[in-house]
Enzyme design. Structure first.
Site, PDB file in Angstrom:
ATOM      1  NE  ARG A 153      -0.567   1.826   3.552  1.00 23.73           N
ATOM      2  CZ  ARG A 153       0.574   2.510   3.713  1.00 23.73           C
ATOM      3  NH1 ARG A 153       1.714   1.918   3.964  1.00 23.73           N
ATOM      4  NH2 ARG A 153       0.562   3.818   3.606  1.00 23.73           N
ATOM      5  N   GLY A 154       0.219   2.424  -0.086  1.00 21.20           N
ATOM      6  CA  GLY A 154       0.951   3.681  -0.203  1.00 21.20           C
ATOM      7  C   GLY A 154       1.160   3.936  -1.691  1.00 21.20           C
ATOM      8  CB  ALA A 155       0.295   6.836  -3.840  1.00 18.17           C
ATOM      9  CG  ASN A 164      -2.636  11.701   2.340  1.00 20.14           C
ATOM     10  OD1 ASN A 164      -2.069  10.791   1.727  1.00 20.14           O
ATOM     11  ND2 ASN A 164      -2.361  11.951   3.598  1.00 20.14           N
ATOM     12  CE  LYS A 165      -5.573   5.724   4.031  1.00 20.22           C
ATOM     13  NZ  LYS A 165      -6.527   4.889   3.257  1.00 20.22           N
ATOM     14  CG  ASP A 195      -3.124   8.013  -1.947  1.00 24.42           C
ATOM     15  OD1 ASP A 195      -2.859   8.426  -0.799  1.00 24.42           O
ATOM     16  OD2 ASP A 195      -2.975   6.831  -2.298  1.00 24.42           O
ATOM     17  NE  ARG A 235      -6.124   0.950  -2.228  1.00 24.47           N
ATOM     18  CZ  ARG A 235      -5.556   1.467  -1.132  1.00 24.47           C
ATOM     19  NH1 ARG A 235      -4.291   1.192  -0.858  1.00 24.47           N
ATOM     20  NH2 ARG A 235      -6.241   2.251  -0.322  1.00 24.47           N
TER      21      ARG A 235
HETATM   22  O1  MRU Z   1      -4.790   3.348   1.772  1.00 23.66           O
HETATM   23  P1  MRU Z   1      -3.301   3.533   1.828  1.00 23.66           P
HETATM   24  O2  MRU Z   1      -2.681   3.017   3.076  1.00 23.66           O
HETATM   25  O3  MRU Z   1      -2.618   3.029   0.571  1.00 23.66           O
HETATM   26  O4  MRU Z   1      -3.144   5.122   1.838  1.00 23.66           O
HETATM   27  C1  MRU Z   1      -1.862   5.677   1.873  1.00 23.66           C
HETATM   28  C2  MRU Z   1      -1.856   7.130   2.035  1.00 23.66           C
HETATM   29  O5  MRU Z   1      -2.866   7.782   2.111  1.00 23.66           O
HETATM   30  C3  MRU Z   1      -0.516   7.792   1.983  1.00 23.66           C
HETATM   31  O6  MRU Z   1      -0.509   8.943   2.765  1.00 23.66           O
HETATM   32  C4  MRU Z   1      -0.217   8.164   0.524  1.00 23.66           C
HETATM   33  O7  MRU Z   1      -0.328   7.054  -0.303  1.00 23.66           O
HETATM   34  C5  MRU Z   1       1.100   8.765   0.374  1.00 23.66           C
HETATM   35  S1  MRU Z   1       2.353   7.553   0.478  1.00 23.66           S
HETATM   36  C6  MRU Z   1       3.838   8.288   0.255  1.00 23.66           C
END
Ligand code: MRU
Length: 335
Positions: free
Chosen positions: A47-49, A231-232, A221, A82
């Site tokens: 996970r994480g963009a 973002n989250k 994201d 996603r």
């Molecule tokens: O749902 P996730 O855990 O993939 O969400 C991640 C985030 O929101 C991060 O803040 C974002 O991807 C930036 S990662 C450098």
């Protein structure tokens, strides 16, 4: 360099740290098909963009190994996992273009991974001067090495400041419902001895009101040409609170997160995940049976709340973004 690596590729296998199990267990899963890679992205093993983008790039390589005629089908499978993280589409398209033009797909994926790691290092260098000797930084979710393969976006300036001998302290939002802050950011910071404190998401207002935060840094994201960004879930309310309390709010991201094709944050597709992520945690129910739940995974923060975007070439205001992006990405919208 960071001591954590989210994934690596060898012998036609993509190895990924299972982020669902951290911090209790450090388990590595080996993925050998595009289908397995797509599922690992969908169920948030990875996970994480930026990490999603790199995993998808390697997923394309695995798809090519299995069926060199299935370029578009493999790309569609990975793209469908996603919807919000722009990096996912950039990772897929980078390898797709090598695939359809008969170039080496593995070399394209490796180059893409290296470019993300290099960009995050640069984000660290450009962002570190924003931190004073003992800066107290609030962050949300996990925008560290786990989310970017190595280094991180929001965590990279903190890592660099620590390596330069400063003493940053990180306030870590726990980040309901999947606890990426409490489980993953706290774990990463512990690995490197960086001072931090975890707080419940709803404690951030009191923290800011009591003037215990010098700056906020988050990842993203997807960032539009105007500087609105997704973002989250929970990021938006932190940005509003930060502005109310006159605390600068920064967004750190590599070029793959920027989507020049979109102007306004309202155009960003927002992923909605299973209500079960809200009604229970790791299989244990916390709400009455039959109570419905709503589970948007991201929210959108308007550009007016952002003091600066920490990018691989410097820190920019929202109104400077379009020019900077056109120089780096061209009008195609990605590198
Ligand atoms: O749902 P996730 O855990 O993939 O969400 C991640 C985030 O929101 C991060 O803040 C974002 O991807 C930036 S990662 C450098």
């Amino acid at each position: 360099m960071s001591s954590v690596k989210a994934l690596w590729f060898a012998d036609d296998r993509l190895s990924v740290l299972d982020q669902r199990q951290l911090p209790l267990e450090r388990k590595v899963l080996e993925l050998s098909t595009a289908e397995e890679t797509a599922e690992a992205i969908r169920n948030m093993t990875v996970r994480g963009a930026p990490t999603i983008g790199v995993a998808a790039a390697y997923g394309m390589v695995l798809g090519h190994r299995k069926d060199p005629a299935a370029a578009e089908a493999t790309a569609q499978l990975l793209r469908s996992t996603r919807p919000t993280a722009h990096d996912l589409f950039v990772g897929v398209d980078t390898v797709l273009s090598a695939w359809t033009s008969g170039k080496d797909v593995l070399a394209a994926a490796e180059d893409y991974r290296e470019s993300i790691v290099r960009q995050c290092q640069s984000i660290g260098r450009h962002g570190a001067p924003l931190l004073g000797a003992e800066a107290r930084v609030l962050t949300h979710c996990n925008a560290g090495a786990l989310a970017t393969v190595e280094w991180g976006t929001a965590l990279a300036p903190i890592r660099v400041a620590q390596q330069e001998g400063r003493k940053p302290h990180v306030w870590v939002d726990e980040t309901r419902p999947l606890l990426q802050g409490a489980r993953l950011t706290a774990w990463e910071l512990s690995q490197e001895g960086i001072s931090h404190t975890v707080l419940a998401d709803n404690a951030a207002g009191l923290l800011l009101q009591r003037k215990k935060v010098d700056l906020v840094i988050v990842g993203a994201d997807r960032i539009t040409a105007s500087g609105d960004f997704a973002n989250k879930i929970g990021t938006y309310e932190k940005a509003v609170l930060a502005k109310t309390h006159k605390v600068p709010f920064y967004v750190a991201a590599p070029w793959s997160t920027f989507d020049l094709a979109l102007e306004s944050g309202e155009e960003i597709p927002i992923e909605e995940r299973s209500p079960e992520e809200v009604t229970s945690f790791q299989g244990v129910r916390s709400t009455p049976r039959g109570s419905p739940a709503w589970n948007p995974a991201f929210d959108v923060t308007p550009a007016e709340y952002v003091a600066g975007f920490i990018t691989p070439t410097g820190v920019f205001k929202a109104h400077e973004l379009r020019g900077v992006l056109e120089r780096h990405l061209g009008r195609r919208g990605h590198s």
